[in-house]
Design an enzyme around this catalytic site. Structure first.
Site, PDB file in Angstrom:
ATOM      1  CG  ASP A 159      35.457   8.888   8.534  1.00  0.00           C
ATOM      2  OD1 ASP A 159      34.342   9.398   8.776  1.00  0.00           O
ATOM      3  OD2 ASP A 159      35.598   7.845   7.841  1.00  0.00           O
TER       4      ASP A 159
ATOM      5  CG  ASP B  36      34.052   7.818  12.262  1.00  0.00           C
ATOM      6  OD1 ASP B  36      33.281   6.947  12.722  1.00  0.00           O
ATOM      7  OD2 ASP B  36      33.685   8.685  11.446  1.00  0.00           O
TER       8      ASP B  36
ATOM      9  CE  LYS C 114      30.430   6.908  13.386  1.00  0.00           C
ATOM     10  NZ  LYS C 114      30.739   6.708  11.945  1.00  0.00           N
TER      11      LYS C 114
ATOM     12  CD  GLU D   7      26.228   9.132   6.676  1.00  0.00           C
ATOM     13  OE1 GLU D   7      27.037   8.594   7.456  1.00  0.00           O
ATOM     14  OE2 GLU D   7      26.527  10.091   5.931  1.00  0.00           O
TER      15      GLU D   7
END
Ligand SMILES: Nc1nc(=O)c2c([nH]1)NC[C@@H]1CN(c3ccc(C(=O)N[C@@H](CCC(=O)O)C(=O)O)cc3)CN21
Ligand SMILES: CC(C)C(=O)C(=O)O
Ligand SMILES: [Mg+2]
Length: 277
Positions: A44, A83, A113, A182
């Protein structure tokens, strides 16, 4: 050989690192497949790199499907993950399954995801149960940018680090076959990678992860709104593009482009006849 969930799990077992890049279009997908990258993420982050938004919150299901289908048309072997955009899964487990289904049906991608740990356990379980492989995404989850107050490293104090470790266990338990970590400290990511059976894919999470992911425009120096600390420029394609655009501009204005090699021919006779008319 075609990458599968099983082959990616096997890579962790064998201690082989997994490479992943984002991709949002057909031509770039073909180049990535030619390179030996293991996985493509239709992230995204296309909201930033392709559409110019300041964050990923405005990205729609239609945006994701439009770009995802193009990427899938460009690959034969590469495992493609989609995503789930902001608010396509958060409202309910039902929404999560329906929208995961749309992403797979309407693009031909291999997995989805979604962001979050403990909060999306049920969503991950239900999508997995419907036969769609799930990649989880924990740590600094950009769809929560307003809750975090910016794109800031997560898990620096003991309580936050423990929460991220628990999120990792939760998403594995819920059925995720891989997890993106992340912007978390490298030593925390290494610990999580050791503890989990499923591969960890790091971005800003250090070398201890089982794989790495980067946004492709970041690693080629094509995106300049921000350059996070974790980005390495493997080439400066942005500079090469500006130079080429500038050369084109000059040649058009000088009249050196197009040359004869770029022209189509017609018999002189025909042109002569037209002149006489
Ligand atoms: N082009 C692009 N690359 C990305 O990695 C990315 C996106 N877009 N869009 C969605 C999110 C947003 N991400 C971001 C955005 C900014 C920083 C950043 O500037 N971080 C600073 C500050 C870190 C801190 O203060 O804790 C850094 O120096 O890395 C990090 C991740 C990662 N994702
Ligand atoms: C940065 C990666 C992990 C991502 O979620 C994206 O590109 O959207
Ligand atoms: Mg994303």
């Amino acid at each position: 050989m075609k990458n599968t969930v099983a082959s990616l799990l096997k890579m962790k077992e064998n201690g082989e690192k997994i490479s992943m890049l984002t991709c949002y279009d057909y031509s770039t997908a073909k180049l990535m497949e030619a390179s030996g990258i293991n996985m493509i993420l239709v992230g995204d982050s296309l909201g930033n790199t392709m559409l110019g938004y300041k964050d990923t919150l405005s990205v729609t299901m239609e945006d994701m499907i439009h770009h995802g289908a193009a990427v899938v048309r460009g690959v034969k072997q590469t495992f493609v993950v989609m995503d789930m955009p902001f608010m396509s899964y958060q409202p309910s487990v039902y929404d999560a399954v329906v929208n995961a289904g749309r992403l797979i049906k309407e693009t031909g991608a291999n997995a989805v995801k979604l962001e979050g740990g403990a909060a999306v356990k049920e969503h991950i379980r239900a999508i997995t149960d419907s036969g769609i492989p799930v990649v989880a995404h924990i740590g600094m989850t950009p769809q929560s940018v307003n809750a975090f107050g910016g794109f800031k490293v997560q898990g620096k104090n003991e309580k936050a680090a423990e929460q991220i470790l628990q999120d990792a266990y939760d998403v594995q338990e819920a059925g995720a076959f891989a997890v993106v970590l992340e912007c978390v400290p490298a030593k925390l990511a290494a610990l999580i990678s050791e503890k989990l059976m499923i591969p960890t894919i790091g971005i800003g999470a250090g070398a201890g992860c089982d794989g790495q992911v980067l946004v492709w425009q970041d690693m080629l120096g094509l995106f300049s709104d921000y350059v996070p600390k974790f980005v390495k420029h493997f080439a400066n394609v942005g500079d090469i593009m500006v130079k080429a655009f500038n050369d084109y501009d000059q040649e058009v204005k000088e009249g050196t482009f197009p040359a004869q090699a770029h022209e189509f021919k017609i018999d002189d006779e025909i042109v002569e006849k037209l002149k006489e008319k």
